[in-house]
Design a protein around this motif. Sequence first.
Motif, PDB file in Angstrom:
ATOM      1  N   PHE A 174     -12.549   5.673   6.645  1.00  0.00           N
ATOM      2  CA  PHE A 174     -11.908   4.322   6.701  1.00  0.00           C
ATOM      3  C   PHE A 174     -10.580   4.188   7.550  1.00  0.00           C
ATOM      4  O   PHE A 174      -9.687   5.048   7.166  1.00  0.00           O
ATOM      5  N   VAL A 175     -10.544   3.913   8.792  1.00  0.00           N
ATOM      6  CA  VAL A 175      -9.394   3.821   9.633  1.00  0.00           C
ATOM      7  C   VAL A 175      -8.751   2.509   9.625  1.00  0.00           C
ATOM      8  O   VAL A 175      -9.597   1.623  10.187  1.00  0.00           O
ATOM      9  N   SER A 176      -7.766   2.214   9.063  1.00  0.00           N
ATOM     10  CA  SER A 176      -6.939   0.695   9.041  1.00  0.00           C
ATOM     11  C   SER A 176      -6.330   0.650  10.188  1.00  0.00           C
ATOM     12  O   SER A 176      -5.307   1.493  10.388  1.00  0.00           O
ATOM     13  N   ASP A 177      -6.764  -0.245  11.086  1.00  0.00           N
ATOM     14  CA  ASP A 177      -5.496  -0.484  12.480  1.00  0.00           C
ATOM     15  C   ASP A 177      -5.443  -1.909  12.674  1.00  0.00           C
ATOM     16  O   ASP A 177      -5.027  -2.176  13.791  1.00  0.00           O
ATOM     17  N   THR A 178      -5.183  -2.662  11.506  1.00  0.00           N
ATOM     18  CA  THR A 178      -4.837  -4.062  11.717  1.00  0.00           C
ATOM     19  C   THR A 178      -3.355  -4.581  10.568  1.00  0.00           C
ATOM     20  O   THR A 178      -3.781  -4.855   9.769  1.00  0.00           O
ATOM     21  N   PHE A 179      -2.470  -4.162  11.335  1.00  0.00           N
ATOM     22  CA  PHE A 179      -1.443  -4.419  10.451  1.00  0.00           C
ATOM     23  C   PHE A 179      -1.074  -5.903  10.257  1.00  0.00           C
ATOM     24  O   PHE A 179      -0.731  -6.586   9.153  1.00  0.00           O
ATOM     25  N   SER A 180      -1.645  -6.861  10.957  1.00  0.00           N
ATOM     26  CA  SER A 180      -1.414  -8.119  11.146  1.00  0.00           C
ATOM     27  C   SER A 180      -2.448  -8.561   9.803  1.00  0.00           C
ATOM     28  O   SER A 180      -2.128  -9.862   9.376  1.00  0.00           O
ATOM     29  N   THR A 181      -3.267  -8.005   9.115  1.00  0.00           N
ATOM     30  CA  THR A 181      -4.005  -8.323   7.738  1.00  0.00           C
ATOM     31  C   THR A 181      -3.384  -7.463   6.761  1.00  0.00           C
ATOM     32  O   THR A 181      -4.166  -7.531   5.840  1.00  0.00           O
ATOM     33  N   ALA A 182      -2.516  -6.425   6.966  1.00  0.00           N
ATOM     34  CA  ALA A 182      -2.085  -5.810   5.903  1.00  0.00           C
ATOM     35  C   ALA A 182      -1.717  -6.473   4.644  1.00  0.00           C
ATOM     36  O   ALA A 182      -1.375  -5.797   3.565  1.00  0.00           O
ATOM     37  N   HIS A 183      -1.124  -7.577   4.875  1.00  0.00           N
ATOM     38  CA  HIS A 183      -0.472  -8.357   3.649  1.00  0.00           C
ATOM     39  C   HIS A 183      -1.604  -9.021   3.067  1.00  0.00           C
ATOM     40  O   HIS A 183      -1.332  -9.591   1.851  1.00  0.00           O
ATOM     41  N   ARG A 184      -2.854  -8.872   3.068  1.00  0.00           N
ATOM     42  CA  ARG A 184      -3.998  -9.351   2.248  1.00  0.00           C
ATOM     43  C   ARG A 184      -4.586  -8.290   1.343  1.00  0.00           C
ATOM     44  O   ARG A 184      -4.957  -7.503   2.065  1.00  0.00           O
ATOM     45  N   ALA A 185      -4.807  -8.483   0.137  1.00  0.00           N
ATOM     46  CA  ALA A 185      -5.465  -7.730  -0.683  1.00  0.00           C
ATOM     47  C   ALA A 185      -6.935  -8.200  -0.604  1.00  0.00           C
ATOM     48  O   ALA A 185      -7.593  -8.744  -1.221  1.00  0.00           O
ATOM     49  N   HIS A 186      -7.553  -7.879   0.588  1.00  0.00           N
ATOM     50  CA  HIS A 186      -8.954  -8.190   0.938  1.00  0.00           C
ATOM     51  C   HIS A 186      -9.887  -6.814   0.580  1.00  0.00           C
ATOM     52  O   HIS A 186      -9.427  -5.836   1.008  1.00  0.00           O
ATOM     53  N   ALA A 187     -11.201  -7.222   0.825  1.00  0.00           N
ATOM     54  CA  ALA A 187     -12.179  -5.930   0.130  1.00  0.00           C
ATOM     55  C   ALA A 187     -12.110  -5.101   1.528  1.00  0.00           C
ATOM     56  O   ALA A 187     -11.969  -3.946   1.592  1.00  0.00           O
ATOM     57  N   SER A 188     -12.094  -5.406   2.908  1.00  0.00           N
ATOM     58  CA  SER A 188     -12.153  -4.788   3.907  1.00  0.00           C
ATOM     59  C   SER A 188     -10.856  -4.087   4.554  1.00  0.00           C
ATOM     60  O   SER A 188     -10.407  -3.367   5.335  1.00  0.00           O
ATOM     61  N   VAL A 189      -9.798  -4.611   3.754  1.00  0.00           N
ATOM     62  CA  VAL A 189      -8.398  -4.005   3.901  1.00  0.00           C
ATOM     63  C   VAL A 189      -7.817  -2.985   2.833  1.00  0.00           C
ATOM     64  O   VAL A 189      -7.373  -2.101   3.115  1.00  0.00           O
ATOM     65  N   GLU A 190      -7.968  -3.540   1.599  1.00  0.00           N
ATOM     66  CA  GLU A 190      -7.470  -2.898   0.454  1.00  0.00           C
ATOM     67  C   GLU A 190      -8.713  -2.047  -0.466  1.00  0.00           C
ATOM     68  O   GLU A 190      -8.326  -0.511  -0.573  1.00  0.00           O
ATOM     69  N   ALA A 191      -9.450  -2.684  -0.958  1.00  0.00           N
ATOM     70  CA  ALA A 191     -10.421  -2.353  -1.873  1.00  0.00           C
ATOM     71  C   ALA A 191     -11.065  -0.888  -1.246  1.00  0.00           C
ATOM     72  O   ALA A 191     -11.483  -0.096  -1.906  1.00  0.00           O
ATOM     73  N   ILE A 192     -11.707  -1.085   0.055  1.00  0.00           N
ATOM     74  CA  ILE A 192     -12.448  -0.071   0.922  1.00  0.00           C
ATOM     75  C   ILE A 192     -11.551   1.096   0.735  1.00  0.00           C
ATOM     76  O   ILE A 192     -12.285   2.441   0.712  1.00  0.00           O
TER      77      ILE A 192
END
Length: 284
Positions: A29-47
């Motif tokens: 998993f490569v996280s490359d969207t800082f603009s959504t990093a403030h959200r504890a969402h499944a495709s941002v944090e849980a994954i």
Amino acid sequence: MLENTRFHQGEKKNDPEFAAELAKLGDIFVSDTFSTAHRAHASVEAIAHIMPSCAGRLMEEEISKLENALSSPEKPVMAIVGGAKVSSKLLLLENLIKPMDKIVIGGGMANTFLAAQGHNIGQSLCEHEMQETARSIIKNAEKMNCEIILPIDIVVAKEFSKNTEYEILKSDACPADSMILDAGPATVKLIQNHLNETKTIIWNGPLGAFEVPPFNKATDEAAEYVANLTIAGKILSVAGGGDTVSALNGSGSADKFTYISTAGGAFLEWLEGKTLPGVAVLMS
């Protein structure tokens, strides 16, 4: 390529089962969207708890630039904070007092501070219930040796419309039937003088009602000055937030800043000192 994950009810719930379904689609998993990093969402944090994870190049650059500007800046460091309401930037101001040497307050927020000092602000946008908070911010800044810079002159008009008649007055002289819509030329000059002594600048929010000419002038002139200092290698300039990006683009100066963050909420929460779930999980 997947459909927008926010259409799935498990996304905003940070559902580990939904994240597990997403994880089946890849190995890393490569996280490359800082603009959504403030959200504890499944495709941002849980994954990121389920599969090997890392930051992408954009995320890496964003965090690096913001860290350089906020956590370990070359001093003196100054912030320009504008916008309509003190209440929406309260945490930001409280968090910036400690690392900043100076904070310029502009936009509608400045009206609340001027009113808190007993100035006439006429029909200007103002959160009168926040005046005591504004006075408290000024007192706390003094204790932390952070200078608060407010408008010393103002641009006022009787109506908020394009190219309407306006006056430039001292900051305590707004007529009862008028509203403050921008900082005046003396204030811009004051800001420029402070910028000459600054090594790092963080910018969030316009100095006036930039959407409607001529009330974009203070923002444009200050932005152009920052841009020129940046090009000359005299200052590191970082800016972000929705209205900020729009205002700097309108001034023609955005591409000359050291870094412009396209993140809105994430940029603001980072400046407020909040932990961003999408960043924290990559560091755990």
